[in-house]
Design a protein around this motif. Sequence first.
Motif, PDB file in Angstrom:
ATOM      1  N   MET A 129       0.764  -1.183  -0.017  1.00 30.19           N
ATOM      2  CA  MET A 129      -0.012   0.032  -0.025  1.00 30.19           C
ATOM      3  C   MET A 129       0.827   1.298   0.014  1.00 30.19           C
ATOM      4  N   ALA A 130       1.885   1.431   0.811  1.00 29.47           N
ATOM      5  CA  ALA A 130       2.578   2.515   0.816  1.00 29.47           C
ATOM      6  C   ALA A 130       3.336   2.646  -0.430  1.00 29.47           C
ATOM      7  N   LYS A 131       4.071   1.706  -0.984  1.00 29.67           N
ATOM      8  CA  LYS A 131       4.555   1.657  -2.423  1.00 29.67           C
ATOM      9  C   LYS A 131       3.525   2.351  -3.280  1.00 29.67           C
ATOM     10  N   ARG A 132       2.269   1.802  -3.388  1.00 33.13           N
ATOM     11  CA  ARG A 132       1.406   2.515  -4.308  1.00 33.13           C
ATOM     12  C   ARG A 132       1.118   3.986  -3.900  1.00 33.13           C
ATOM     13  N   LEU A 133       0.999   4.211  -2.871  1.00 29.77           N
ATOM     14  CA  LEU A 133       0.436   5.472  -2.255  1.00 29.77           C
ATOM     15  C   LEU A 133       1.640   6.699  -2.787  1.00 29.77           C
ATOM     16  N   TYR A 134       2.806   6.375  -2.342  1.00 27.31           N
ATOM     17  CA  TYR A 134       4.073   7.218  -2.720  1.00 27.31           C
ATOM     18  C   TYR A 134       5.057   6.823  -4.044  1.00 27.31           C
ATOM     19  N   GLN A 135       4.281   6.072  -5.014  1.00 25.29           N
ATOM     20  CA  GLN A 135       4.857   5.703  -6.096  1.00 25.29           C
ATOM     21  C   GLN A 135       6.429   5.288  -5.638  1.00 25.29           C
ATOM     22  N   ILE A 136       6.574   4.095  -5.044  1.00 23.21           N
ATOM     23  CA  ILE A 136       7.908   3.691  -4.605  1.00 23.21           C
ATOM     24  C   ILE A 136       8.156   2.511  -5.377  1.00 23.21           C
ATOM     25  N   ASP A 137       9.330   2.441  -6.050  1.00 24.77           N
ATOM     26  CA  ASP A 137       9.881   1.233  -6.730  1.00 24.77           C
ATOM     27  C   ASP A 137      10.634   0.275  -5.771  1.00 24.77           C
ATOM     28  N   ASN A 138      11.534   0.919  -4.921  1.00 23.50           N
ATOM     29  CA  ASN A 138      12.440   0.033  -4.345  1.00 23.50           C
ATOM     30  C   ASN A 138      12.617   0.701  -2.748  1.00 23.50           C
ATOM     31  N   ALA A 139      13.304  -0.205  -2.092  1.00 21.34           N
ATOM     32  CA  ALA A 139      13.258   0.248  -0.532  1.00 21.34           C
ATOM     33  C   ALA A 139      14.319  -0.403   0.158  1.00 21.34           C
ATOM     34  N   MET A 170     -10.727  11.330  -6.774  1.00 23.98           N
ATOM     35  CA  MET A 170     -10.483  10.935  -5.279  1.00 23.98           C
ATOM     36  C   MET A 170     -10.655   9.332  -5.125  1.00 23.98           C
ATOM     37  N   SER A 171     -11.518   8.826  -5.778  1.00 31.03           N
ATOM     38  CA  SER A 171     -11.628   7.283  -5.678  1.00 31.03           C
ATOM     39  C   SER A 171     -10.399   6.674  -6.504  1.00 31.03           C
ATOM     40  N   ASP A 172      -9.851   7.415  -7.690  1.00 33.14           N
ATOM     41  CA  ASP A 172      -8.806   6.572  -8.288  1.00 33.14           C
ATOM     42  C   ASP A 172      -7.572   6.649  -7.234  1.00 33.14           C
ATOM     43  N   TRP A 173      -7.162   7.565  -6.323  1.00 27.89           N
ATOM     44  CA  TRP A 173      -6.320   7.729  -5.505  1.00 27.89           C
ATOM     45  C   TRP A 173      -6.658   6.815  -4.263  1.00 27.89           C
ATOM     46  N   LEU A 174      -7.831   7.153  -3.522  1.00 24.55           N
ATOM     47  CA  LEU A 174      -7.977   6.552  -2.194  1.00 24.55           C
ATOM     48  C   LEU A 174      -8.532   4.923  -2.445  1.00 24.55           C
ATOM     49  N   LEU A 175      -9.419   4.793  -3.296  1.00 21.42           N
ATOM     50  CA  LEU A 175      -9.932   3.201  -3.363  1.00 21.42           C
ATOM     51  C   LEU A 175      -8.972   2.428  -4.298  1.00 21.42           C
ATOM     52  N   ARG A 176      -8.524   3.031  -5.449  1.00 16.92           N
ATOM     53  CA  ARG A 176      -7.629   2.119  -6.279  1.00 16.92           C
ATOM     54  C   ARG A 176      -6.450   1.882  -5.747  1.00 16.92           C
ATOM     55  N   GLN A 177      -5.647   3.128  -5.550  1.00 17.14           N
ATOM     56  CA  GLN A 177      -4.198   3.392  -5.225  1.00 17.14           C
ATOM     57  C   GLN A 177      -4.107   2.978  -3.686  1.00 17.14           C
ATOM     58  N   VAL A 178      -4.487   3.385  -2.967  1.00 16.44           N
ATOM     59  CA  VAL A 178      -4.333   3.249  -1.748  1.00 16.44           C
ATOM     60  C   VAL A 178      -4.796   1.881  -1.121  1.00 16.44           C
ATOM     61  N   LEU A 179      -6.284   1.822  -1.158  1.00 21.36           N
ATOM     62  CA  LEU A 179      -6.709   0.464  -0.788  1.00 21.36           C
ATOM     63  C   LEU A 179      -6.657  -0.510  -1.684  1.00 21.36           C
ATOM     64  N   ASN A 180      -6.388  -0.492  -2.743  1.00 25.39           N
ATOM     65  CA  ASN A 180      -6.272  -1.440  -3.687  1.00 25.39           C
ATOM     66  C   ASN A 180      -7.848  -2.267  -4.099  1.00 25.39           C
ATOM     67  N   LEU A 181      -8.289  -1.634  -4.148  1.00 23.40           N
ATOM     68  CA  LEU A 181     -10.127  -2.162  -4.176  1.00 23.40           C
ATOM     69  C   LEU A 181     -10.359  -2.075  -5.816  1.00 23.40           C
ATOM     70  N   LYS A 182     -10.986  -3.156  -6.252  1.00 27.59           N
ATOM     71  CA  LYS A 182     -11.427  -3.061  -7.814  1.00 27.59           C
ATOM     72  C   LYS A 182     -12.843  -2.475  -7.781  1.00 27.59           C
ATOM     73  N   GLU A 183     -13.020  -2.062  -8.951  1.00 25.98           N
ATOM     74  CA  GLU A 183     -14.488  -1.377  -9.225  1.00 25.98           C
ATOM     75  C   GLU A 183     -15.585  -2.125  -8.663  1.00 25.98           C
ATOM     76  N   ASN A 184     -16.532  -1.495  -7.860  1.00 24.81           N
ATOM     77  CA  ASN A 184     -17.711  -2.286  -7.336  1.00 24.81           C
ATOM     78  C   ASN A 184     -17.355  -3.100  -6.147  1.00 24.81           C
ATOM     79  N   GLU A 185     -16.235  -2.927  -5.628  1.00 27.07           N
ATOM     80  CA  GLU A 185     -15.675  -3.583  -4.389  1.00 27.07           C
ATOM     81  C   GLU A 185     -15.835  -2.851  -3.235  1.00 27.07           C
ATOM     82  N   LEU A 186     -16.485  -3.331  -2.188  1.00 23.66           N
ATOM     83  CA  LEU A 186     -16.930  -2.480  -1.195  1.00 23.66           C
ATOM     84  C   LEU A 186     -15.786  -2.219  -0.377  1.00 23.66           C
TER      85      LEU A 186
END
Length: 372
Positions: free
Chosen positions: A112-122, A316-332
């Motif tokens: 999640m943190a990698k998606r949130l901050y666009q991180i490739d390596n750590a 907002m949903s592309d960021w919070l639902l898809r990028q942060v929470l990694n939810l698919k469309e229509n997934e609660l």
Amino acid sequence: MRVNEDYTKLLIAISKLSGLFSDNSIPYINYRVVENIFCKAYNAVNLSRSDTAFDAKIDTLGIGLKTFICNSNSKLEKVAEFNTLSRNITNINDYNDKVIKISEIRNDRISMAKRLYQIDNAIYHIVARRENQLILFDDSYDLINVDAINRIIDTPKSLSFFDNQNEYSYNYSKSTLFKRFTIPNDPYIIPVNIIEDPYSLLLKLTEFNDLTVKTNSLIKGVNYVILPLYSYTNGTSRRKYIYEKSGLNQWNADGRKRNSGELYIPIPSQIHKSYPEFFPDRDKIFNLKIPTGEIFNAKVCQDNRKALMTNPNKAMSDWLLRQVLNLKENELATIEKLNDLGIDSVIVSKEDDENFSIDVSKTDSYEIFKDV
């Protein structure tokens, strides 16, 4: 990571003042100070306020910063807390299933943190402290290799395991995951001479009467607020809950046909009551920057200014639902999902009436914010 001169100078300077806090010959440096020094010296983005998997970011490199006393060659140190999930873990009977659950939660939070901050390596960057020395080194920051887990040892106090790369230990009473950090053969060693009388030095600083100190401190209700990503169930036994047809799941509401990205972040009435000047008036457009640097058009809307939304709402949903929470469309979105990721709130920071930023915040951040 190459150690630069500003970094070592700042570490030495703060270490010399250890006598303010302890009579020990081992330098004392608060972990928050290490985070701030690192970000200052390397011009890194400070992520520590979000309490996600990384403390700093340089381009697409995520960095976990650790400082601890280490008088031997290695030490187990905390890398994650699972407080809200402790019961779920302890209720698992089979220790193999426990290890897998712990590993999956840890991996999900890193991802999640990698998606949130666009991180490739750590990496982890370590400041190990021992008598009159600072020892600097980098360590791997890997996902736990679930398929390679072995050497599992389950005791009443802890559950330890290995994944052919790293050694881990989960402490039951603290609901905390530890990782073993080992000092390499060629670390960067900084000698430290602790000042015997640091108070005299501080008194000299008062002679600089014209010294202007710039601060970026967060002031509650002035330049930041915390908003919950959840509501509460009705009745006497109120508990956190994400309603299936409002808030993050507004796209699922009855009535008109809705876009799969329709959502809003709830703004509790207490926020407006306690900090009436924080947000702009209803429907007034302002800039809202997400951690990647992208800026949305946003506004406070709906009755009683109860909702924070973007235009288009899908941003907002592309960021919070898809990028942060990694939810698919229509997934609660569910509170269980938030708990697994260790977040349930967002922090909204204010630069001025037209410019705000938003980031995720760890579980119970809003509860602490509203009660303090």
